[in-house]
Write a protein that holds these residues in place. Structure first.
Motif, PDB file in Angstrom:
ATOM      1  N   VAL A 125       0.817  -1.061   0.268  1.00  0.00           N
ATOM      2  CA  VAL A 125      -0.063   0.080  -0.178  1.00  0.00           C
ATOM      3  C   VAL A 125       1.018   1.357  -0.064  1.00  0.00           C
ATOM      4  N   LEU A 126       2.193   1.435   0.652  1.00  0.00           N
ATOM      5  CA  LEU A 126       2.719   2.339   0.782  1.00  0.00           C
ATOM      6  C   LEU A 126       3.794   2.381  -0.453  1.00  0.00           C
ATOM      7  N   GLY A 127       3.936   1.304  -1.024  1.00  0.00           N
ATOM      8  CA  GLY A 127       4.946   1.473  -2.081  1.00  0.00           C
ATOM      9  C   GLY A 127       6.328   1.485  -1.850  1.00  0.00           C
ATOM     10  N   VAL A 128       6.634   0.889  -0.582  1.00  0.00           N
ATOM     11  CA  VAL A 128       8.063   0.615   0.138  1.00  0.00           C
ATOM     12  C   VAL A 128       8.317  -0.606   0.221  1.00  0.00           C
ATOM     13  N   GLU A 129       9.684  -1.021   0.282  1.00  0.00           N
ATOM     14  CA  GLU A 129      10.073  -2.432   0.583  1.00  0.00           C
ATOM     15  C   GLU A 129       9.827  -2.670   2.116  1.00  0.00           C
ATOM     16  N   ARG A 130       9.407  -3.795   2.393  1.00  0.00           N
ATOM     17  CA  ARG A 130       9.171  -4.322   3.688  1.00  0.00           C
ATOM     18  C   ARG A 130       9.970  -3.957   5.017  1.00  0.00           C
ATOM     19  N   GLY A 131      11.114  -4.049   4.496  1.00  0.00           N
ATOM     20  CA  GLY A 131      12.323  -3.569   5.587  1.00  0.00           C
ATOM     21  C   GLY A 131      12.094  -2.124   5.802  1.00  0.00           C
ATOM     22  N   ARG A 132      11.695  -1.447   5.083  1.00  0.00           N
ATOM     23  CA  ARG A 132      11.390   0.066   5.239  1.00  0.00           C
ATOM     24  C   ARG A 132      10.420   0.698   6.126  1.00  0.00           C
ATOM     25  N   LEU A 133       9.673  -0.421   6.342  1.00  0.00           N
ATOM     26  CA  LEU A 133       8.438  -0.039   7.208  1.00  0.00           C
ATOM     27  C   LEU A 133       8.593   0.847   8.536  1.00  0.00           C
ATOM     28  N   PRO A 134       9.901   0.371   9.331  1.00  0.00           N
ATOM     29  CA  PRO A 134      10.013   1.214  10.567  1.00  0.00           C
ATOM     30  C   PRO A 134      10.250   2.505  10.337  1.00  0.00           C
ATOM     31  N   LEU A 135      10.675   2.876   9.033  1.00  0.00           N
ATOM     32  CA  LEU A 135      10.795   4.314   8.620  1.00  0.00           C
ATOM     33  C   LEU A 135       9.670   5.310   8.533  1.00  0.00           C
ATOM     34  N   VAL A 136       8.455   4.537   8.579  1.00  0.00           N
ATOM     35  CA  VAL A 136       7.383   5.202   8.345  1.00  0.00           C
ATOM     36  C   VAL A 136       6.391   4.900   9.654  1.00  0.00           C
ATOM     37  N   PRO A 137       6.561   5.833  10.698  1.00  0.00           N
ATOM     38  CA  PRO A 137       5.895   5.596  11.999  1.00  0.00           C
ATOM     39  C   PRO A 137       4.357   6.022  11.859  1.00  0.00           C
ATOM     40  N   LEU A 138       4.242   6.994  11.059  1.00  0.00           N
ATOM     41  CA  LEU A 138       2.659   7.334  10.762  1.00  0.00           C
ATOM     42  C   LEU A 138       2.132   7.667   9.630  1.00  0.00           C
ATOM     43  N   VAL A 139       1.055   7.354   9.498  1.00  0.00           N
ATOM     44  CA  VAL A 139       0.415   7.228   8.173  1.00  0.00           C
ATOM     45  C   VAL A 139      -1.285   7.748   8.385  1.00  0.00           C
ATOM     46  N   ASP A 140      -1.443   8.231   7.009  1.00  0.00           N
ATOM     47  CA  ASP A 140      -3.026   8.980   6.895  1.00  0.00           C
ATOM     48  C   ASP A 140      -3.851   7.834   7.073  1.00  0.00           C
ATOM     49  N   ALA A 141      -5.190   8.359   7.389  1.00  0.00           N
ATOM     50  CA  ALA A 141      -6.442   7.536   7.576  1.00  0.00           C
ATOM     51  C   ALA A 141      -6.697   6.470   6.284  1.00  0.00           C
ATOM     52  N   ALA A 142      -6.227   7.267   5.214  1.00  0.00           N
ATOM     53  CA  ALA A 142      -6.505   6.595   4.093  1.00  0.00           C
ATOM     54  C   ALA A 142      -5.841   5.468   3.737  1.00  0.00           C
ATOM     55  N   VAL A 143      -4.394   5.500   4.302  1.00  0.00           N
ATOM     56  CA  VAL A 143      -3.546   4.265   4.239  1.00  0.00           C
ATOM     57  C   VAL A 143      -4.097   3.331   5.025  1.00  0.00           C
ATOM     58  N   VAL A 144      -4.408   3.516   6.171  1.00  0.00           N
ATOM     59  CA  VAL A 144      -5.023   2.504   7.067  1.00  0.00           C
ATOM     60  C   VAL A 144      -6.358   1.810   6.493  1.00  0.00           C
ATOM     61  N   ASP A 145      -7.028   2.518   6.134  1.00  0.00           N
ATOM     62  CA  ASP A 145      -8.281   1.876   5.305  1.00  0.00           C
ATOM     63  C   ASP A 145      -7.741   1.014   4.206  1.00  0.00           C
ATOM     64  N   ALA A 146      -6.919   1.386   3.394  1.00  0.00           N
ATOM     65  CA  ALA A 146      -6.467   0.742   2.125  1.00  0.00           C
ATOM     66  C   ALA A 146      -5.841  -0.397   2.678  1.00  0.00           C
ATOM     67  N   ILE A 147      -5.070  -0.750   3.620  1.00  0.00           N
ATOM     68  CA  ILE A 147      -4.512  -1.869   4.410  1.00  0.00           C
ATOM     69  C   ILE A 147      -5.615  -2.764   4.850  1.00  0.00           C
ATOM     70  N   GLY A 148      -6.578  -2.171   5.430  1.00  0.00           N
ATOM     71  CA  GLY A 148      -7.783  -2.732   5.993  1.00  0.00           C
ATOM     72  C   GLY A 148      -8.620  -3.544   4.810  1.00  0.00           C
ATOM     73  N   GLN A 149      -8.660  -2.959   3.793  1.00  0.00           N
ATOM     74  CA  GLN A 149      -9.261  -3.701   2.601  1.00  0.00           C
ATOM     75  C   GLN A 149      -8.696  -4.749   2.193  1.00  0.00           C
ATOM     76  N   LEU A 150      -7.277  -4.583   1.995  1.00  0.00           N
ATOM     77  CA  LEU A 150      -6.723  -5.794   1.409  1.00  0.00           C
ATOM     78  C   LEU A 150      -6.555  -7.012   2.493  1.00  0.00           C
ATOM     79  N   VAL A 151      -6.302  -6.492   3.961  1.00  0.00           N
ATOM     80  CA  VAL A 151      -6.193  -7.642   4.785  1.00  0.00           C
ATOM     81  C   VAL A 151      -7.701  -8.201   4.947  1.00  0.00           C
ATOM     82  N   THR A 152      -9.007  -7.489   4.700  1.00  0.00           N
ATOM     83  CA  THR A 152     -10.155  -8.358   4.764  1.00  0.00           C
ATOM     84  C   THR A 152     -10.307  -9.371   3.454  1.00  0.00           C
ATOM     85  N   GLN A 153      -9.716  -9.089   2.339  1.00  0.00           N
ATOM     86  CA  GLN A 153      -9.607  -9.938   1.321  1.00  0.00           C
ATOM     87  C   GLN A 153      -8.747 -11.113   1.739  1.00  0.00           C
ATOM     88  N   ARG A 154      -7.421 -10.914   2.295  1.00  0.00           N
ATOM     89  CA  ARG A 154      -6.561 -11.892   2.414  1.00  0.00           C
ATOM     90  C   ARG A 154      -7.189 -12.695   3.747  1.00  0.00           C
TER      91      ARG A 154
END
Length: 287
Positions: free
Chosen positions: A36-65
């Motif tokens: 969703v963020l367009g980054v490598e998994r190993g770089r997730l710790p460098l993204v501490p805060l995200v917009d609500a739209a990102v959380v929603d997008a993650i949630g939609q894919l998680v629902t599918q998974r």
């Protein structure tokens, strides 16, 4: 709108996937977030805060998974040997277990210039393309009988070639055909194969049962039917000193090495475990 901690979104995603019975909930949650963020998994710790739209997008894919749609279908790709290949409906999704088979095969090629490699039952083309990436001097042949798999493999081969990798030679063919690649008899340095090998009637996870093409997963004769043809083809294709690696079901720890030993030209037969310690592939050399 207030930004939210990515860490909490991933924890919630992992909880949902755990409850759904997903085998690797934390890893899948992180890979979805990275996608969703367009980054490598190993770089997730460098993204501490995200917009609500990102959380929603993650949630939609998680629902599918959580419905057990394969992660790779949701993000559109699978990784093997330092490359990614596109996957989706109609093609078998490469698994991490195959990394060890690939590693063994690349070890066979060390010290050989311009090796000839054959990938039988290529599916998405992942093994063949990973070899071509690791060994740009190799001549890599890949074959499959399924037209949908070949369409995916052709797409992936074109993408890898456009990225600068050595092109592979892709063919439609049946490993049961004793004349397949007859012009290569005795000339091949390495044969790799991840064939259909699950015994018919075996219970498999929903991701496999509902999304992987059954002919790419199951095989008759207790899962050994295609493997028998692969062993026969490899015995004639390999040059002296050439290597063969075949992935198999974890119930085949004795059966597949026995098939290899039955061919007098094949030597140094060995069984290998996957990352979870289960019997997963067998290897041999041409004497």
């Amino acid at each position: 709108m207030k930004r939210q901690p990515l860490r909490l979104a991933i924890l919630e995603a992992a909880r949902i996937l755990t409850d759904a019975g997903v085998a690797s909930p934390r890893a899948d949650a992180e890979l979805i977030a990275a996608h969703v963020l367009g980054v490598e998994r190993g770089r997730l710790p460098l993204v501490p805060l995200v917009d609500a739209a990102v959380v929603d997008a993650i949630g939609q894919l998680v629902t599918q998974r959580a419905k057990r749609i394969p992660l790779q279908h949701l993000i559109g790709w699978a990784a093997l040997g330092g490359i990614t290949v596109d996957v989706g409906p109609g093609v078998f999704v490469p698994r991490p277990e195959t990394e060890l088979l690939l590693e063994w095969g690349l070890g066979v090629l060390k010290g050989r210039e311009y090796p000839v490699v054959v990938d039988l039952c290529t599916g998405s083309g992942a093994l063949a393309l990973a070899v071509a990436r690791a060994r740009p001097d190799a001549v890599v042949y890949a074959v499959d009988i399924d037209r949908n798999a070949l369409a995916w493999a052709r797409h992936n081969a074109e993408a890898r070639a456009a990225a600068g990798d050595t092109p592979i030679r892709l063919y439609s063919g049946d490993v049961a055909d004793g004349t397949m690649f007859a012009e290569l008899d005795g000339l091949v340095d390495l044969v790799l194969c991840n064939p259909p090998y699950v015994p018919e009637g075996t219970h498999v996870p929903p991701e496999v049962a509902e999304y992987d093409p059954p002919p790419a997963v199951f095989a008759p004769e207790s899962g050994l039917a295609v493997i028998r043809h692969v062993v026969a083809a490899s015995a004639r294709l390999l040059r002296p000193g050439g290597g063969l690696a075949i992935e198999h079901d974890d119930t085949h720890a004795q059966a597949v090495p026995a098939l290899l030993r039955a061919r007098r030209v094949l030597t140094e037969v060995a069984g290998h475990a996957d990352l979870a310690g289960r019997p997963r592939f067998a290897t041999a050399r041409r004497g």
